[in-house]
Design a protein around this motif. Sequence first.
Motif, mmCIF file in Angstrom:
data_model
loop_
_atom_site.group_PDB
_atom_site.id
_atom_site.type_symbol
_atom_site.label_atom_id
_atom_site.label_comp_id
_atom_site.label_asym_id
_atom_site.label_seq_id
_atom_site.Cartn_x
_atom_site.Cartn_y
_atom_site.Cartn_z
ATOM 1 N N ILE A 14 0.847 -1.198 0.000
ATOM 2 C CA ILE A 14 0.000 0.000 0.000
ATOM 3 C C ILE A 14 0.884 1.249 0.000
ATOM 4 O O ILE A 14 0.615 2.216 -0.725
ATOM 5 N N LYS A 15 1.951 1.225 0.786
ATOM 6 C CA LYS A 15 2.886 2.356 0.787
ATOM 7 C C LYS A 15 3.482 2.553 -0.604
ATOM 8 O O LYS A 15 3.615 3.685 -1.073
ATOM 9 N N GLU A 16 3.828 1.463 -1.267
ATOM 10 C CA GLU A 16 4.404 1.567 -2.614
ATOM 11 C C GLU A 16 3.418 2.187 -3.591
ATOM 12 O O GLU A 16 3.797 3.003 -4.443
ATOM 13 N N ILE A 17 2.160 1.833 -3.494
ATOM 14 C CA ILE A 17 1.120 2.434 -4.344
ATOM 15 C C ILE A 17 1.035 3.930 -4.059
ATOM 16 O O ILE A 17 0.946 4.753 -4.984
ATOM 17 N N LEU A 18 1.093 4.299 -2.791
ATOM 18 C CA LEU A 18 1.040 5.716 -2.409
ATOM 19 C C LEU A 18 2.266 6.484 -2.895
ATOM 20 O O LEU A 18 2.147 7.631 -3.341
ATOM 21 N N PHE A 19 3.440 5.867 -2.847
ATOM 22 C CA PHE A 19 4.649 6.522 -3.334
ATOM 23 C C PHE A 19 4.541 6.810 -4.835
ATOM 24 O O PHE A 19 4.894 7.899 -5.297
ATOM 25 N N ARG A 20 4.036 5.840 -5.583
ATOM 26 C CA ARG A 20 3.860 6.048 -7.031
ATOM 27 C C ARG A 20 2.829 7.147 -7.299
ATOM 28 O O ARG A 20 3.011 7.975 -8.199
ATOM 29 N N ALA A 21 1.765 7.170 -6.512
ATOM 30 C CA ALA A 21 0.726 8.196 -6.681
ATOM 31 C C ALA A 21 1.286 9.578 -6.374
ATOM 32 O O ALA A 21 0.982 10.546 -7.082
ATOM 33 N N ALA A 22 2.090 9.695 -5.335
ATOM 34 C CA ALA A 22 2.694 10.986 -4.983
ATOM 35 C C ALA A 22 3.582 11.487 -6.108
ATOM 36 O O ALA A 22 3.542 12.664 -6.484
ATOM 37 N N LYS A 23 4.368 10.595 -6.657
ATOM 38 C CA LYS A 23 5.272 10.962 -7.756
ATOM 39 C C LYS A 23 4.476 11.395 -8.993
ATOM 40 O O LYS A 23 4.795 12.385 -9.636
ATOM 41 N N ARG A 24 3.414 10.634 -9.297
ATOM 42 C CA ARG A 24 2.612 10.893 -10.493
ATOM 43 C C ARG A 24 1.796 12.183 -10.377
ATOM 44 O O ARG A 24 1.721 12.967 -11.320
ATOM 45 N N THR A 25 1.191 12.418 -9.202
ATOM 46 C CA THR A 25 0.266 13.546 -9.047
ATOM 47 C C THR A 25 0.893 14.768 -8.398
ATOM 48 O O THR A 25 0.298 15.834 -8.396
ATOM 49 N N ILE A 27 1.194 15.193 -5.311
ATOM 50 C CA ILE A 27 0.452 15.453 -4.077
ATOM 51 C C ILE A 27 1.297 14.929 -2.923
ATOM 52 O O ILE A 27 1.753 13.781 -2.958
ATOM 53 N N PRO A 28 1.515 15.759 -1.893
ATOM 54 C CA PRO A 28 2.360 15.315 -0.790
ATOM 55 C C PRO A 28 1.748 14.168 0.014
ATOM 56 O O PRO A 28 0.545 14.149 0.283
ATOM 57 N N VAL A 29 2.619 13.233 0.378
ATOM 58 C CA VAL A 29 2.255 12.097 1.214
ATOM 59 C C VAL A 29 3.146 12.144 2.446
ATOM 60 O O VAL A 29 4.367 12.230 2.322
#
Length: 150
Positions: A14-25, A27-29
Amino acid sequence: MHIWVDADACPVIIKEILFRAAKRTKIPVTLVANQPLHTPPSPFIKTVQVAPGFDVADNYIVQNTQPGNLVITADIPLADAIVSKGVTALNPRGELYSVDNIKQRLAVRNLNEELRSGGVITRGQAKLSQREIQAFANRLDQFLSKLLSM
């Protein structure tokens, strides 16, 4: 917009999915935990290590979130506090917590806690399934797409 992660018990996938989303969008995580965390280098990903103790990380998240943020947590009492504050909460299994379902989820959690302490239930939740991981990724994408289209 900001994504907060109750990181002590958050699954690595789940963290890995969030890291990819942060990079793509972009948006800070922010991952909050009472232990050191390792994250990929990114200006959009940061960690906060809080003091050890019961609910210290949860309290930090509640104090620092605001409407428009997203909190990733499997902790039902934390989700209740977040939703009551007008913040969106998403479970790592893909369930979105809302004012419509959080009180029921809290009641079920409390009942299960009583059954566990009485020895009626002796094991916890099943391991995260591929279907649940996909449900999480889909819900996250839906949330981010809706937010970015505003």
